[in-house]
Design a protein around this motif. Structure first.
Motif, PDB file in Angstrom:
ATOM      1  N   PRO A 148       0.561  -0.998   0.446  1.00  0.00           N
ATOM      2  CA  PRO A 148       0.043   0.027   0.162  1.00  0.00           C
ATOM      3  C   PRO A 148       0.901   0.945  -0.297  1.00  0.00           C
ATOM      4  O   PRO A 148       2.275   1.100   0.402  1.00  0.00           O
ATOM      5  CB  PRO A 148      -0.681   0.113   1.752  1.00  0.00           C
ATOM      6  CG  PRO A 148      -0.534  -1.527   1.898  1.00  0.00           C
ATOM      7  CD  PRO A 148       0.328  -2.185   1.467  1.00  0.00           C
ATOM      8  N   SER A 149      -0.223   2.825  -0.696  1.00  0.00           N
ATOM      9  CA  SER A 149       1.658   3.461  -1.505  1.00  0.00           C
ATOM     10  C   SER A 149       0.739   5.241  -0.837  1.00  0.00           C
ATOM     11  O   SER A 149      -0.682   4.810  -1.275  1.00  0.00           O
ATOM     12  CB  SER A 149       1.728   3.961  -2.052  1.00  0.00           C
ATOM     13  OG  SER A 149       1.220   3.401  -3.094  1.00  0.00           O
ATOM     14  N   ALA A 150       0.732   6.083  -0.188  1.00  0.00           N
ATOM     15  CA  ALA A 150       0.296   7.107  -0.042  1.00  0.00           C
ATOM     16  C   ALA A 150       0.808   8.041  -1.557  1.00  0.00           C
ATOM     17  O   ALA A 150       2.489   8.051  -1.386  1.00  0.00           O
ATOM     18  CB  ALA A 150       0.316   7.914   1.335  1.00  0.00           C
ATOM     19  N   GLU A 151       0.184   9.020  -1.915  1.00  0.00           N
ATOM     20  CA  GLU A 151       0.952   9.793  -2.524  1.00  0.00           C
ATOM     21  C   GLU A 151       1.372  11.150  -1.652  1.00  0.00           C
ATOM     22  O   GLU A 151       0.840  11.818  -0.988  1.00  0.00           O
ATOM     23  CB  GLU A 151      -0.135  10.289  -3.807  1.00  0.00           C
ATOM     24  CG  GLU A 151       0.651  11.240  -5.046  1.00  0.00           C
ATOM     25  CD  GLU A 151      -0.147  11.542  -6.176  1.00  0.00           C
ATOM     26  OE1 GLU A 151       0.048  12.646  -7.123  1.00  0.00           O
ATOM     27  OE2 GLU A 151      -1.155  10.816  -6.172  1.00  0.00           O
ATOM     28  N   ASN A 152       2.884  11.903  -1.728  1.00  0.00           N
ATOM     29  CA  ASN A 152       3.418  13.250  -1.194  1.00  0.00           C
ATOM     30  C   ASN A 152       3.000  14.610  -2.101  1.00  0.00           C
ATOM     31  O   ASN A 152       2.109  14.609  -3.634  1.00  0.00           O
ATOM     32  CB  ASN A 152       4.435  12.689  -0.694  1.00  0.00           C
ATOM     33  CG  ASN A 152       5.338  13.416  -1.975  1.00  0.00           C
ATOM     34  OD1 ASN A 152       5.143  13.223  -3.240  1.00  0.00           O
ATOM     35  ND2 ASN A 152       6.928  12.515  -1.828  1.00  0.00           N
ATOM     36  N   GLN A 153       2.977  15.969  -1.225  1.00  0.00           N
ATOM     37  CA  GLN A 153       2.606  16.480  -2.173  1.00  0.00           C
ATOM     38  C   GLN A 153       3.206  16.759  -3.056  1.00  0.00           C
ATOM     39  O   GLN A 153       2.473  18.146  -4.253  1.00  0.00           O
ATOM     40  CB  GLN A 153       2.977  18.124  -1.569  1.00  0.00           C
ATOM     41  CG  GLN A 153       1.677  17.899   0.297  1.00  0.00           C
ATOM     42  CD  GLN A 153       2.510  18.659   1.395  1.00  0.00           C
ATOM     43  OE1 GLN A 153       3.669  19.422   1.022  1.00  0.00           O
ATOM     44  NE2 GLN A 153       1.698  19.220   1.522  1.00  0.00           N
ATOM     45  N   GLN A 154       4.462  16.094  -3.814  1.00  0.00           N
ATOM     46  CA  GLN A 154       5.036  16.613  -5.055  1.00  0.00           C
ATOM     47  C   GLN A 154       4.289  15.828  -5.252  1.00  0.00           C
ATOM     48  O   GLN A 154       5.678  15.360  -7.004  1.00  0.00           O
ATOM     49  CB  GLN A 154       6.537  16.440  -4.861  1.00  0.00           C
ATOM     50  CG  GLN A 154       7.482  17.080  -3.252  1.00  0.00           C
ATOM     51  CD  GLN A 154       7.004  16.905  -2.653  1.00  0.00           C
ATOM     52  OE1 GLN A 154       6.954  16.532  -2.039  1.00  0.00           O
ATOM     53  NE2 GLN A 154       6.973  18.496  -1.674  1.00  0.00           N
ATOM     54  N   GLY A 155       3.627  14.264  -5.762  1.00  0.00           N
ATOM     55  CA  GLY A 155       2.727  13.659  -6.618  1.00  0.00           C
ATOM     56  C   GLY A 155       4.555  12.394  -6.422  1.00  0.00           C
ATOM     57  O   GLY A 155       3.376  11.647  -6.854  1.00  0.00           O
ATOM     58  N   LYS A 156       4.636  12.328  -5.995  1.00  0.00           N
ATOM     59  CA  LYS A 156       5.606  10.688  -5.284  1.00  0.00           C
ATOM     60  C   LYS A 156       4.680   9.431  -4.761  1.00  0.00           C
ATOM     61  O   LYS A 156       4.141  10.535  -3.632  1.00  0.00           O
ATOM     62  CB  LYS A 156       6.855  11.046  -5.046  1.00  0.00           C
ATOM     63  CG  LYS A 156       7.611  12.382  -6.266  1.00  0.00           C
ATOM     64  CD  LYS A 156       8.861  11.662  -5.954  1.00  0.00           C
ATOM     65  CE  LYS A 156      10.337  12.831  -6.824  1.00  0.00           C
ATOM     66  NZ  LYS A 156      11.524  12.222  -6.485  1.00  0.00           N
ATOM     67  N   HIS A 157       4.482   8.663  -4.975  1.00  0.00           N
ATOM     68  CA  HIS A 157       4.318   7.795  -4.358  1.00  0.00           C
ATOM     69  C   HIS A 157       5.231   6.996  -3.324  1.00  0.00           C
ATOM     70  O   HIS A 157       6.325   7.150  -3.795  1.00  0.00           O
ATOM     71  CB  HIS A 157       3.689   6.182  -4.973  1.00  0.00           C
ATOM     72  CG  HIS A 157       2.904   7.030  -5.983  1.00  0.00           C
ATOM     73  ND1 HIS A 157       2.355   7.223  -6.435  1.00  0.00           N
ATOM     74  CD2 HIS A 157       0.857   6.887  -5.159  1.00  0.00           C
ATOM     75  CE1 HIS A 157       1.285   7.606  -7.109  1.00  0.00           C
ATOM     76  NE2 HIS A 157       0.258   7.198  -6.353  1.00  0.00           N
ATOM     77  N   HIS A 158       4.874   6.937  -2.142  1.00  0.00           N
ATOM     78  CA  HIS A 158       5.943   5.872  -0.634  1.00  0.00           C
ATOM     79  C   HIS A 158       5.110   4.825  -0.463  1.00  0.00           C
ATOM     80  O   HIS A 158       3.680   4.894   0.048  1.00  0.00           O
ATOM     81  CB  HIS A 158       6.246   6.875  -0.179  1.00  0.00           C
ATOM     82  CG  HIS A 158       5.432   8.085   0.721  1.00  0.00           C
ATOM     83  ND1 HIS A 158       4.823   8.228   0.445  1.00  0.00           N
ATOM     84  CD2 HIS A 158       5.229   7.236   1.644  1.00  0.00           C
ATOM     85  CE1 HIS A 158       3.903   8.969   1.343  1.00  0.00           C
ATOM     86  NE2 HIS A 158       4.459   8.282   2.160  1.00  0.00           N
TER      87      HIS A 158
END
Length: 90
Positions: free
Chosen positions: A47-57
């Motif tokens: 499972p991942s989330a997108e940060n404010q810069q649009g990258k997933h982690h």
């Protein structure tokens, strides 16, 4: 370590083939694990989330290779059982 798949929903998209939920040692649950197909290979994606810069982690992930392999084996075995009509479970 005991890993069990308690839920797997098959998907009808070209990339995402299933979404799984697991428990680890009956004490910790991880939801929204994806089984994806890239070329001819099935892969397990945490499972991942997108940060404010649009990258997933990844929100959760195995720390070492042996744990990753164990996790992938359990999830992909369940996926193959489910897509083969459960014949391997009988």
């Amino acid at each position: 370590m005991s890993i069990k798949v308690y839920s797997m929903h098959l998907c009808q998209t070209p990339l995402v083939k299933a979404i799984a939920s697991i428990t680890i040692d009956g004490k910790f649950a991880v939801n929204s694990i994806k089984v994806i197909q890239l070329n001819e290979r099935l892969m397990v994606v945490m499972p991942s989330a997108e940060n404010q810069q649009g990258k997933h982690h990844d929100l959760v992930h195995p720390i070492n290779e042996s744990t990753r392999k164990q996790l992938e084996e359990v999830i992909l075995t369940e996926y193959k059982n489910k897509t083969s009509g459960g014949k391997q479970n009988e």
